[in-house]
Design a protein around this motif. Structure first.
Motif, PDB file in Angstrom:
ATOM      1  N   PHE A  43       0.973  -1.276   0.207  1.00 54.45           N
ATOM      2  CA  PHE A  43      -0.096  -0.071   0.069  1.00 54.45           C
ATOM      3  C   PHE A  43       0.767   1.192   0.100  1.00 54.45           C
ATOM      4  N   GLY A  44       0.320   2.481  -0.180  1.00 55.94           N
ATOM      5  CA  GLY A  44       1.090   3.641  -0.121  1.00 55.94           C
ATOM      6  C   GLY A  44       1.463   3.906   0.985  1.00 55.94           C
ATOM      7  N   THR A  45       2.284   4.818   1.310  1.00 52.66           N
ATOM      8  CA  THR A  45       2.701   5.475   2.756  1.00 52.66           C
ATOM      9  C   THR A  45       2.158   6.853   2.848  1.00 52.66           C
ATOM     10  N   ILE A  46       1.528   7.160   4.070  1.00 58.55           N
ATOM     11  CA  ILE A  46       0.898   8.507   4.228  1.00 58.55           C
ATOM     12  C   ILE A  46       2.159   9.476   4.433  1.00 58.55           C
ATOM     13  N   ASN A  47       1.964  10.580   3.840  1.00 57.50           N
ATOM     14  CA  ASN A  47       2.810  11.730   4.206  1.00 57.50           C
ATOM     15  C   ASN A  47       2.121  12.911   4.381  1.00 57.50           C
ATOM     16  N   GLU A  48       2.732  14.136   4.665  1.00 53.45           N
ATOM     17  CA  GLU A  48       2.423  15.236   4.908  1.00 53.45           C
ATOM     18  C   GLU A  48       1.231  15.751   4.196  1.00 53.45           C
ATOM     19  N   SER A  49       1.399  15.720   2.829  1.00 58.11           N
ATOM     20  CA  SER A  49       0.469  16.359   1.854  1.00 58.11           C
ATOM     21  C   SER A  49      -0.709  15.481   2.153  1.00 58.11           C
ATOM     22  N   ILE A  51      -1.889  14.195   5.076  1.00 55.52           N
ATOM     23  CA  ILE A  51      -2.459  14.872   5.976  1.00 55.52           C
ATOM     24  C   ILE A  51      -3.205  16.425   5.867  1.00 55.52           C
ATOM     25  N   ASN A  52      -2.456  17.063   5.045  1.00 57.94           N
ATOM     26  CA  ASN A  52      -2.978  18.152   4.621  1.00 57.94           C
ATOM     27  C   ASN A  52      -4.218  18.267   4.158  1.00 57.94           C
ATOM     28  N   HIS A  53      -4.439  17.264   3.018  1.00 62.51           N
ATOM     29  CA  HIS A  53      -5.566  16.989   2.237  1.00 62.51           C
ATOM     30  C   HIS A  53      -6.427  16.594   3.103  1.00 62.51           C
ATOM     31  N   PHE A  54      -6.304  15.765   4.039  1.00 59.46           N
ATOM     32  CA  PHE A  54      -7.343  15.173   4.954  1.00 59.46           C
ATOM     33  C   PHE A  54      -7.775  16.463   5.771  1.00 59.46           C
ATOM     34  N   ARG A  55      -7.083  17.296   6.297  1.00 53.73           N
ATOM     35  CA  ARG A  55      -7.217  18.476   6.857  1.00 53.73           C
ATOM     36  C   ARG A  55      -8.094  19.330   6.197  1.00 53.73           C
ATOM     37  N   SER A  56      -8.298  19.477   4.826  1.00 57.21           N
ATOM     38  CA  SER A  56      -9.170  20.129   3.903  1.00 57.21           C
ATOM     39  C   SER A  56     -10.345  19.714   3.897  1.00 57.21           C
ATOM     40  N   ILE A  57     -10.391  18.443   3.986  1.00 57.68           N
ATOM     41  CA  ILE A  57     -11.683  17.764   3.988  1.00 57.68           C
ATOM     42  C   ILE A  57     -12.480  17.798   5.299  1.00 57.68           C
ATOM     43  N   LEU A  58     -11.681  17.350   6.206  1.00 58.55           N
ATOM     44  CA  LEU A  58     -12.386  17.456   7.741  1.00 58.55           C
ATOM     45  C   LEU A  58     -12.121  18.502   8.549  1.00 58.55           C
ATOM     46  N   VAL A  63      -8.540  15.530  12.413  1.00 54.15           N
ATOM     47  CA  VAL A  63      -7.334  14.817  11.827  1.00 54.15           C
ATOM     48  C   VAL A  63      -6.478  14.674  13.008  1.00 54.15           C
ATOM     49  N   ILE A  64      -6.513  13.565  13.580  1.00 56.89           N
ATOM     50  CA  ILE A  64      -5.585  13.303  14.613  1.00 56.89           C
ATOM     51  C   ILE A  64      -4.250  12.388  14.474  1.00 56.89           C
ATOM     52  N   THR A  65      -3.268  13.208  14.688  1.00 60.85           N
ATOM     53  CA  THR A  65      -1.902  12.856  14.298  1.00 60.85           C
ATOM     54  C   THR A  65      -1.138  12.608  15.415  1.00 60.85           C
ATOM     55  N   ASP A  66      -1.500  13.104  16.828  1.00 63.61           N
ATOM     56  CA  ASP A  66      -0.332  13.061  17.768  1.00 63.61           C
ATOM     57  C   ASP A  66      -0.305  11.643  18.349  1.00 63.61           C
ATOM     58  N   GLU A  67       1.016  11.083  18.305  1.00 64.91           N
ATOM     59  CA  GLU A  67       1.124   9.715  18.623  1.00 64.91           C
ATOM     60  C   GLU A  67       0.285   9.052  19.942  1.00 64.91           C
ATOM     61  N   SER A  68       0.473  10.044  20.833  1.00 63.69           N
ATOM     62  CA  SER A  68      -0.188   9.401  22.072  1.00 63.69           C
ATOM     63  C   SER A  68      -1.876   9.504  22.007  1.00 63.69           C
ATOM     64  N   ASP A  69      -2.266  10.512  21.198  1.00 66.46           N
ATOM     65  CA  ASP A  69      -3.569  10.550  20.971  1.00 66.46           C
ATOM     66  C   ASP A  69      -4.204   9.450  20.165  1.00 66.46           C
ATOM     67  N   GLN A  84      -0.080   0.175  13.908  1.00 69.40           N
ATOM     68  CA  GLN A  84       0.969   1.234  13.890  1.00 69.40           C
ATOM     69  C   GLN A  84       0.461   2.451  13.261  1.00 69.40           C
ATOM     70  N   SER A  85      -0.949   2.660  13.413  1.00 68.88           N
ATOM     71  CA  SER A  85      -1.573   3.875  12.385  1.00 68.88           C
ATOM     72  C   SER A  85      -0.918   5.143  12.929  1.00 68.88           C
ATOM     73  N   LYS A  86      -0.876   6.009  11.980  1.00 71.33           N
ATOM     74  CA  LYS A  86      -0.338   7.255  12.117  1.00 71.33           C
ATOM     75  C   LYS A  86      -1.238   8.536  12.432  1.00 71.33           C
ATOM     76  N   VAL A  87      -2.527   8.087  11.900  1.00 67.55           N
ATOM     77  CA  VAL A  87      -3.725   9.038  11.740  1.00 67.55           C
ATOM     78  C   VAL A  87      -5.069   8.562  11.954  1.00 67.55           C
ATOM     79  N   VAL A  88      -5.987   9.212  12.825  1.00 67.43           N
ATOM     80  CA  VAL A  88      -7.305   8.918  12.960  1.00 67.43           C
ATOM     81  C   VAL A  88      -8.222   9.896  12.309  1.00 67.43           C
ATOM     82  N   LEU A  89      -8.860   9.579  11.584  1.00 68.04           N
ATOM     83  CA  LEU A  89      -9.938  10.598  10.732  1.00 68.04           C
ATOM     84  C   LEU A  89     -11.278  10.383  11.257  1.00 68.04           C
TER      85      LEU A  89
END
Lengths: 371, 371
Positions: A43-49, A51-58, A63-69, A84-89
């Motif tokens: 699969f693809g690997t998530i990158n900053e762009s 995340i930014n795209h998800f932020r533009s949608i949501l 868009v939760i990215t903080d590791e402990s969160d 090992q997810s890095k992001v929760v939408l």
């Protein structure tokens, strides 16, 4: 509502929701990928762009990215699996789900849809870096027709909240399970949850009137009908019931809610052989018929272990098997009469050696603890 | 078993089966292709070698080609549609169905699967020269588990025969309809038949435990499970329920049969407004709860027309609406008490203006004739 399976069904209604759980690294479960030796697919690997795209949608805060969160969303309820997810939408609408999935599909980003994260088999958490698509903000009741009993709601509604809501209209949800305080109706549908009311109200293929789902490419499948006798076209909705998100993510559901039962009675019986248990089940279906709402059995060893470990008193003496019968009906007197008559008849025929019957909530809870 | 819908559901239980019907050309319905101006698609055309091949699969007497013998299979029950099939095939086993379909597929020969040919919309008869695949010889009960209520049988079993069979074990079929004396369970499943017991036992998506079907290319799809809580894999069986043979031909079914109800009571009420009818339905679900097995309404015009044309006497005076309520339970006394209490309460609140309640079969039949 009284529940007879407090030991068999782990009650997680009071456990904290994912976002409130704090983990110390000392108690973290092993990574699922290591534990089960699974290889990540290409699969693809998530990158900053992304995340930014998800932020533009949501918007930023969904868009939760903080590791402990993110951590609680990576760990299942029995702490057996860890992803090992890095992001929760956290989408709020079907359109947002569609936009997110369409984007992920175009970038080959893997997604793990997550309801109440109450599953006990690790199916609700990521294994690698899948994006967690969490439905907790899609929690609105859309409509309730209290004549037909058709409830339409979003997938992230918590089962217990729905049950409380429809009870105000003399209805109940057709399913009930230990996780009801946290589990989402969308997750119930996606996993085809059975639960405590299956004997009485059947499975979700009978109770789900319609649903809306979003396919991986973002296409919205609209099968959100509320007509009980709907018989048009192919019944595609059934493909989404129990397919655990693999064919699409359930975003809305229409459920048929039966009328609430005013009276609940309980019988707890000592039985000699497993053959007698089967015979009792057959006879209960005939004698108690329409009021029979649960029939559970346990053997002597299970009951003794419960009595010992929970420091309880068994209301009956030692028997090889125990049977617990629950009846639900609209007239307590009638139901008790039927249950007592059943008890007398089956004691006479020898299928029951000893037994006790009650409609008092306090006594019912004691009895229920055993089975 | 008493049926409250004698006028709405056309009772065809006594009509002759197709093979016994003799037509004079004077009464033949117009060809469907002409009547509805339909063009034949580019399917293959059946020839002598095809017939010989079918004979090699099925034996001589299960390949019907005589024009007058084939005719009844070309005409639907209400004599509205007429097809032009030249051959009727009567397989006895799933393997034979598979061989036939596989052969037809390879030769692009069109097939019309036919159960009891009791449909009222022309769906069970050919339009052009489709080969009629008739299931009347696949009529064996395979097994009945009278503890779980799981009945497994072939698709050509007549619904009424199955109901009679399971009643010997204190069970009933979860569906009942006017055509029960002729319709096949395979046809019921393929058309997702609703019928008179839907209010109580739900639709076939809830009651069908499993099925076996044969796809057009002859592939056998085995979803013939009998476990009520089966939750494995995709629930493909639901695609065949209600898809009318377009995805495959149902050859075997497993049905969950509920316990038979010992008592049936009937209430017939005069009601002022449609709003009151709805309110009564809501209240009946609460007050009668688990014993409510049918709720039907008719307006004054419908009842007057029935009374006049069937030369009957309405047991109630003239009211804008009439409601018929059926209860089924395991204790006649309890059920009558509930129904009478419901009647008193609703008369007090004004939702019912006048009413009568009975558990006597003769009186019930009279009441039922009206609605």
């Amino acid at each position: 509502m009284f529940r007879p399976l407090s030991l068999l069904i782990i009650n997680i209604s009071k456990h904290n929701v994912a976002s409130q759980i704090k983990y110390s690294t000392a108690i973290l479960p092993r990574l699922s990928s290591e534990k089960y030796n699974i290889k990540r697919k290409s699969f693809g690997t998530i990158n900053e762009s992304d995340i930014n795209h998800f932020r533009s949608i949501l918007s930023e805060n969904r868009v939760i990215t903080d590791e402990s969160d993110v951590l609680p969303y990576n760990i299942d309820w029995i702490k057996n699996c860890r992803g090992q997810s890095k992001v929760v939408l956290k989408p709020k609408t079907t359109d947002e789900v569609s936009e997110v999935l369409s984007y992920c599909n175009s970038k080959k980003l893997a997604v793990c849809p997550q309801g109440g994260n109450t599953g006990l088999v690790g199916g609700s958490v990521p294994v690698f870096d899948e994006i967690v698509l969490n439905f907790s903000l899609m929690n609105k009741v859309i409509s309730l027709d209290d004549i037909s009993g058709a409830l339409v709601c979003e997938a992230g509604c918590v089962l217990e909240n729905l049950d409380n809501y429809v009870r105000q209209h003399n209805l109940i949800m057709p399913l009930d399970l230990g996780a009801k305080g946290s589990c989402h109706i969308g997750g119930n549908v996606s996993t085809n949850a059975g639960g405590l009311r299956l004997l009485r109200y059947g499975n979700l293929h009978g109770s789900i009137l319609g649903l809306e789902a979003v396919k991986a490419d973002g296409t919205v499948i609209d099968c959100l009908r509320t007509l009980k006798k709907d018989n048009t076209g192919y019944h595609l909705k059934h493909l989404f019931i129990g397919s655990e998100g693999t064919l699409g993510v359930v975003t809305k559901v229409a459920v048929h809610c039966p009328a609430v039962s005013k009276a609940v009675s309980l019988g707890y019986f000592g039985v000699n052989t497993f053959e007698d248990v089967l015979q009792l089940y057959r006879n209960a279906k005939i004698s108690l018929g329409e009021i029979l709402s649960a029939f559970e059995m346990a053997d002597n060893r299970a009951i003794c272990s419960t009595v010992k470990n929970l420091k309880l008193t068994n209301p009956l003496e030692d028997y090889p098997f125990y049977v617990l019968i629950e009846t639900s009906g609209c007239d307590e007197e009638h139901d008790s009469e039927k249950l007592n008559r059943f008890l007398s008849k089956e004691m006479e025929s020898g299928h029951i050696i000893d037994g006790t019957v009650t409609s008092e909530p306090a006594k019912m809870r004691v009895m229920a603890t055993f089975t």
